[in-house]
Design a protein around this motif. Structure first.
Motif, short mmCIF file in Angstrom:
data_model
loop_
_atom_site.label_atom_id
_atom_site.label_comp_id
_atom_site.label_asym_id
_atom_site.label_seq_id
_atom_site.Cartn_x
_atom_site.Cartn_y
_atom_site.Cartn_z
N TYR A 113 0.83 -1.21 0.00
CA TYR A 113 0.00 0.00 0.00
C TYR A 113 0.86 1.25 0.00
N PHE A 114 1.98 1.21 0.72
CA PHE A 114 2.90 2.34 0.70
C PHE A 114 3.45 2.56 -0.70
N GLU A 115 3.83 1.46 -1.37
CA GLU A 115 4.38 1.57 -2.71
C GLU A 115 3.37 2.21 -3.67
N LEU A 116 2.11 1.93 -3.46
CA LEU A 116 1.07 2.53 -4.28
C LEU A 116 0.86 4.00 -3.92
N LEU A 117 0.76 4.27 -2.63
CA LEU A 117 0.41 5.61 -2.18
C LEU A 117 1.53 6.62 -2.42
N LYS B 289 -4.84 16.35 -7.28
CA LYS B 289 -4.03 16.85 -8.38
C LYS B 289 -2.91 15.86 -8.71
N ALA B 290 -2.23 15.34 -7.68
CA ALA B 290 -1.15 14.38 -7.91
C ALA B 290 -1.68 13.10 -8.56
N PHE B 291 -2.86 12.69 -8.16
CA PHE B 291 -3.47 11.51 -8.76
C PHE B 291 -3.69 11.73 -10.26
N GLN B 292 -4.20 12.88 -10.60
CA GLN B 292 -4.47 13.18 -12.01
C GLN B 292 -3.18 13.19 -12.82
N ILE B 293 -2.13 13.79 -12.27
CA ILE B 293 -0.87 13.90 -12.99
C ILE B 293 -0.22 12.53 -13.18
N ASN B 294 -0.30 11.67 -12.16
CA ASN B 294 0.41 10.40 -12.17
C ASN B 294 -0.51 9.19 -12.37
N GLU B 295 -1.69 9.42 -12.94
CA GLU B 295 -2.68 8.35 -12.98
C GLU B 295 -2.18 7.09 -13.70
N ARG B 296 -1.46 7.25 -14.78
CA ARG B 296 -1.01 6.07 -15.51
C ARG B 296 -0.10 5.20 -14.64
N ALA B 297 0.87 5.82 -13.96
CA ALA B 297 1.79 5.07 -13.10
C ALA B 297 1.04 4.47 -11.91
N VAL B 298 0.08 5.21 -11.36
CA VAL B 298 -0.71 4.71 -10.23
C VAL B 298 -1.54 3.50 -10.66
N ARG B 299 -2.13 3.58 -11.84
CA ARG B 299 -2.94 2.47 -12.33
C ARG B 299 -2.08 1.22 -12.52
N GLU B 300 -0.88 1.39 -13.05
CA GLU B 300 0.03 0.25 -13.24
C GLU B 300 0.45 -0.34 -11.89
N ALA B 301 0.74 0.53 -10.92
CA ALA B 301 1.13 0.05 -9.59
C ALA B 301 -0.02 -0.66 -8.90
N PHE B 302 -1.23 -0.16 -9.10
CA PHE B 302 -2.42 -0.79 -8.52
C PHE B 302 -2.55 -2.23 -9.03
N ALA B 303 -2.36 -2.41 -10.34
CA ALA B 303 -2.47 -3.75 -10.93
C ALA B 303 -1.30 -4.64 -10.49
N HIS B 304 -0.11 -4.04 -10.32
CA HIS B 304 1.08 -4.82 -9.99
C HIS B 304 1.07 -5.28 -8.53
N HIS B 305 0.75 -4.38 -7.62
CA HIS B 305 0.87 -4.68 -6.19
C HIS B 305 -0.40 -5.27 -5.58
N GLY B 306 -1.54 -5.05 -6.20
CA GLY B 306 -2.79 -5.53 -5.63
C GLY B 306 -2.94 -7.04 -5.72
N ILE B 307 -3.53 -7.61 -4.68
CA ILE B 307 -3.84 -9.04 -4.64
C ILE B 307 -5.34 -9.21 -4.75
N VAL B 308 -5.79 -9.90 -5.78
CA VAL B 308 -7.23 -10.09 -5.99
C VAL B 308 -7.72 -11.24 -5.12
N GLU B 309 -8.68 -10.95 -4.25
CA GLU B 309 -9.23 -11.96 -3.36
C GLU B 309 -10.35 -12.73 -4.05
N ASP B 310 -10.83 -13.75 -3.37
CA ASP B 310 -11.87 -14.61 -3.95
C ASP B 310 -13.14 -13.85 -4.29
N ASP B 311 -13.43 -12.81 -3.53
CA ASP B 311 -14.65 -12.04 -3.78
C ASP B 311 -14.44 -10.94 -4.83
#
Length: 228
Positions: A120-124, A182-204
């Protein structure tokens, strides 16, 4: 908010009937959880957030960490969950002094701070890198015993954040502050990639991120000598 914080807190404080203050209460989630455990809770929000209306055993008051509109020795429990590092470094000692002032003798100060590690830190940090702020906060907390706050226990545990979708994450983050939006808007592409990379998809289908954190628990005593 994950109930893990409440589970650890219950080991040290009898919540039913306790008069508690949640400092930096964000959307009021912890306030409501504490009230469900029969505590009487005052939430002190930060920034522009509006936690919601008062309710049974719940009230929200304006204020800041350094100036609480509460009487001396009137509170059983002061809680900072992931919020102490948002206090400016030069004001953190004042926040601890104010916590000591409002706590009853034997009252408890409970602080939980996130480490600068974990998925979560790596994402945030792509939106708001709090590495230095978190380090300063832990430094200030380590000196609480000099202010009449006796260390009872310190320990680490794992907190998790869960989101339904990337848009769910975006919605929660951008409501914190205009700067984050504002930071989210500027870095959205990198944030989206990090979200997919670091996130763990649960059963639900929800996406999980891990955030290691450090817990500090203090008792209010009369003098610094008693705290040592």
């Amino acid at each position: 908010m994950d109930n893990v914080h409440i589970k650890y807190l219950e080991h040290f404080v009898d919540l039913p009937g306790a008069m508690a203050v949640d400092m930096g209460c964000r959307d009021g989630s912890l306030v409501r959880l504490l009230a469900e455990h029969k505590a009487k809770v005052i939430g002190i929000p930060t920034g522009d957030q509006t936690p919601g209306p008062d309710g049974e055993n719940i009230s929200f008051l304006p204020g800041s960490s350094g100036t609480l509109s509460l009487e001396n020795s009137s509170i059983d429990l002061v809680v900072y969950i992931f919020s102490f590092h948002h206090i400016p470094a030069e004001s953190q000692k004042d926040a601890l002094v104010e916590a000591h002032r409002v706590l009853r003798p034997g009252g408890r100060l409970h602080i939980v701070e996130p480490f600068s590690e974990g998925s979560y830190f790596e994402l945030l940090k792509l939106i708001d890198d709090q590495t230095q702020a978190r380090a300063k906060a832990m430094e200030a907390i380590s000196s609480a015993w000099t202010l009449g706050l006796k260390p009872i226990i310190a320990g680490s545990y794992l907190h998790v954040e869960r989101f339904d979708t990337f848009d769910d994450f975006r919605r929660r983050i951008i409501t914190v502050s205009p700067a984050r939006a504002k930071a989210f808007q500027i870095n959205e592409r990198a944030v989206r990639e990090a979200f997919a990379h670091h996130g763990i998809v649960e059963d639900d289908g929800r996406i999980l991120f891990r955030q290691p954190c450090r817990m500090y628990h203090f008792a209010r005593v009369q003098t610094a000598e008693q705290a040592a």
